[in-house]
Scaffold this motif. Structure first.
Motif, PDB file in Angstrom:
ATOM      1  N   ASN A 165      43.121   5.081  73.285  1.00  0.00           N
ATOM      2  CA  ASN A 165      41.945   4.506  72.717  1.00  0.00           C
ATOM      3  C   ASN A 165      41.842   2.901  72.941  1.00  0.00           C
ATOM      4  N   LYS A 166      40.357   2.624  72.821  1.00  0.00           N
ATOM      5  CA  LYS A 166      40.239   1.415  72.799  1.00  0.00           C
ATOM      6  C   LYS A 166      40.065   0.142  72.158  1.00  0.00           C
ATOM      7  N   ILE A 167      40.628  -0.723  72.045  1.00  0.00           N
ATOM      8  CA  ILE A 167      40.675  -1.329  71.105  1.00  0.00           C
ATOM      9  C   ILE A 167      40.327  -3.416  70.830  1.00  0.00           C
ATOM     10  N   ASN A 201      49.733  -2.523  77.052  1.00  0.00           N
ATOM     11  CA  ASN A 201      47.577  -2.173  76.553  1.00  0.00           C
ATOM     12  C   ASN A 201      47.323  -1.875  78.370  1.00  0.00           C
ATOM     13  N   ASP A 219      47.638   4.959  74.207  1.00  0.00           N
ATOM     14  CA  ASP A 219      46.766   6.519  74.202  1.00  0.00           C
ATOM     15  C   ASP A 219      46.227   6.462  74.553  1.00  0.00           C
ATOM     16  N   TYR A 231      42.554  -0.993  76.324  1.00  0.00           N
ATOM     17  CA  TYR A 231      43.107   0.513  75.734  1.00  0.00           C
ATOM     18  C   TYR A 231      44.571   0.444  75.358  1.00  0.00           C
ATOM     19  N   SER A 232      44.884   0.877  74.233  1.00  0.00           N
ATOM     20  CA  SER A 232      46.337   1.068  73.753  1.00  0.00           C
ATOM     21  C   SER A 232      46.837   2.476  75.244  1.00  0.00           C
ATOM     22  N   ASP A 239      52.692  -5.596  76.824  1.00  0.00           N
ATOM     23  CA  ASP A 239      52.801  -4.885  75.642  1.00  0.00           C
ATOM     24  C   ASP A 239      52.513  -3.667  75.831  1.00  0.00           C
ATOM     25  N   SER A 289      48.500  -4.346  83.983  1.00  0.00           N
ATOM     26  CA  SER A 289      48.215  -3.802  82.326  1.00  0.00           C
ATOM     27  C   SER A 289      49.563  -4.635  81.430  1.00  0.00           C
TER      28      SER A 289
END
Length: 418
Positions: free
Chosen positions: A258-260, A239, A256, A253-254, A237, A234
């Motif tokens: 979601n793949k960023i 992620n 939440d 991934y965030s 921040d 991790s």
């Protein structure tokens, strides 16, 4: 024989400028210089008095996992005592967190400290999916539970943690998953999964059935189905980083789910050559002679059973002659670390000859190559493993071995990077 061992990818020099920590990457030498004041009043022989202790023949006394909070306090797995040690920012042991038992805030099985969640809680897991949360002073906060075995876990943010898990599916089949779990609400989202059948696991395993005594399995190199398991880490921040050793791919991934971002780090994995296969086979034959001697000396088996076991072991060794037994290449990396600037340190397999030069490489959070250097430490053996390394304010806190102590060499040290 040419052996494959780990070479660490990362080279850094950290400086403090106007109270802010910046990390610079360049070619040259990065020295791990011990901060002498850290732990100067701590009796490390007493802290690690269980260094030689084993549980079920496993050297658990030599293993420690650490996590560090925002203030620089460090929390250390202490499995032989079913507790977590807390050390202050100056290396003084200040508390034992949790104890052996089934009550509130106790550990019925060996605990593993996993991370600091939202700057407020440390949390632990065990092999039966129990999760314990404590505040940073060591007071019990709450329990949580998952219905599978956690292989690893990292804290994200907003009460969420990521878990790499092993899920039995029945009939010997398993599913490996990576999930994001809200530790307060219990909601869990699976973001990656891979199924594996019993037949697949047994392709490289020799199983010997002994009447009335069950099955005994023998495994050779590359037979471990977890060899190419993904790694999780991790960022500062919150992620989630998922790293795939088989392909060199990194996914971000965030919290939440979601793949960023997604990219492939620029590492050339080692191919397994014909000469390598001969080396693996020769080494396995040497080990087989030791195993054969051990079986013959055993009083647990009769003469027929001993021969069955010996024959089974040698069948496994003979599998190493088949080129199709091997993966096409070694993993792109063996471990992944994230420093306090969110840069990636990837641990790459290399030959013994290359590893002796100890060249280190690093990549940005987006996969950009940053630099190469050589790491040196005068008095300590340093293993850049995510379980044993923590970055804090431009310095490194690490579980290391004192080169000058042959009895109980384990230490917790803080290093400046020069």
């Amino acid at each position: 024989m040419k052996k494959h061992i780990l070479i660490l990818f990362a080279g850094i020099i950290s400086l403090s400028i106007s109270g802010q920590n910046t990390t610079h990457y360049n070619d040259g030498i990065t020295k791990f210089e011990a901060v002498d004041a850290y732990g100067a009043q701590t009796d490390w022989h007493q802290v690690f008095s269980d260094y030689h202790q084993k549980i079920h023949k496993r050297p658990v006394g030599k293993y420690r996992k650490i996590v560090t909070d925002n203030e620089g306090n460090t929390y250390m797995t202490q499995k032989t005592k079913h507790t977590i040690y807390k050390f202050s920012a100056d290396g003084k042991k200040t508390a034992n967190i949790g104890s052996h038992g089934s009550g509130e805030g106790q550990f019925p099985m060996l605990p593993e400290v996993q991370g600091v969640l939202d700057g407020k809680y440390i949390y632990t897991t065990d092999v039966q999916g129990r999760i314990r949360l404590f505040n940073l002073d060591g007071a019990f906060y709450k329990n949580a539970q998952i219905d599978y075995m956690p292989l690893n876990s990292v804290p994200l943010k907003n009460n969420k943690i990521a878990i790499l898990g092993h899920v039995p599916m029945g009939g010997g089949d398993v599913r490996n998953i990576i999930s994001i779990k809200n530790i307060i609400t219990g909601k869990e989202q699976v973001i990656w999964k891979k199924d594996r059948t019993r037949e697949q696991d047994e392709e490289k395993t020799i199983v010997v059935n002994l009447e009335g005594k069950g099955m005994i399995s023998f495994n050779q190199i590359f037979s471990n189905p977890g060899f190419f398991n993904p790694q999780i880490a991790s960022t500062k921040d919150g992620n989630l980083i998922i790293a795939f050793p088989k392909s060199g791919k990194i996914e971000v991934y965030s919290p939440d789910g979601n793949k960023i971002n997604s990219f492939k780090i620029d590492i050339e994995p080692l191919k397994i050559t014909e000469a390598d296969r001969r080396d693996y086979y020769d080494a396995a034959m040497q080990k087989a002679k030791v195993v054969e001697k051990s079986i013959k000396e055993s009083t647990h088996y009769n003469k027929k059973e001993k021969q069955q076991l010996i024959d089974g072991y040698y069948r496994g060794v003979e599998m190493l002659k088949d080129p199709n037994y091997y993966p096409s290449n070694l993993p792109y990396f063996a471990e992944l670390l994230i420093d306090d600037s969110n840069n990636l340190w990837a641990v790459k397999y290399s030959t013994k000859e290359a590893a002796e030069s100890f060249q280190l490489y690093s990549f940005s959070e987006d996969g950009e190559y940053l630099g190469t250097s050589k790491v040196e430490s005068e008095d300590f053996k340093i293993v850049l493993n995510p379980d044993q390394i923590q970055f804090h304010n431009g310095k490194v806190i690490a579980v290391v071995l004192d080169k000058n102590d042959k009895n109980i060499p384990l230490r917790l040290k803080k290093f400046s990077l020069k």
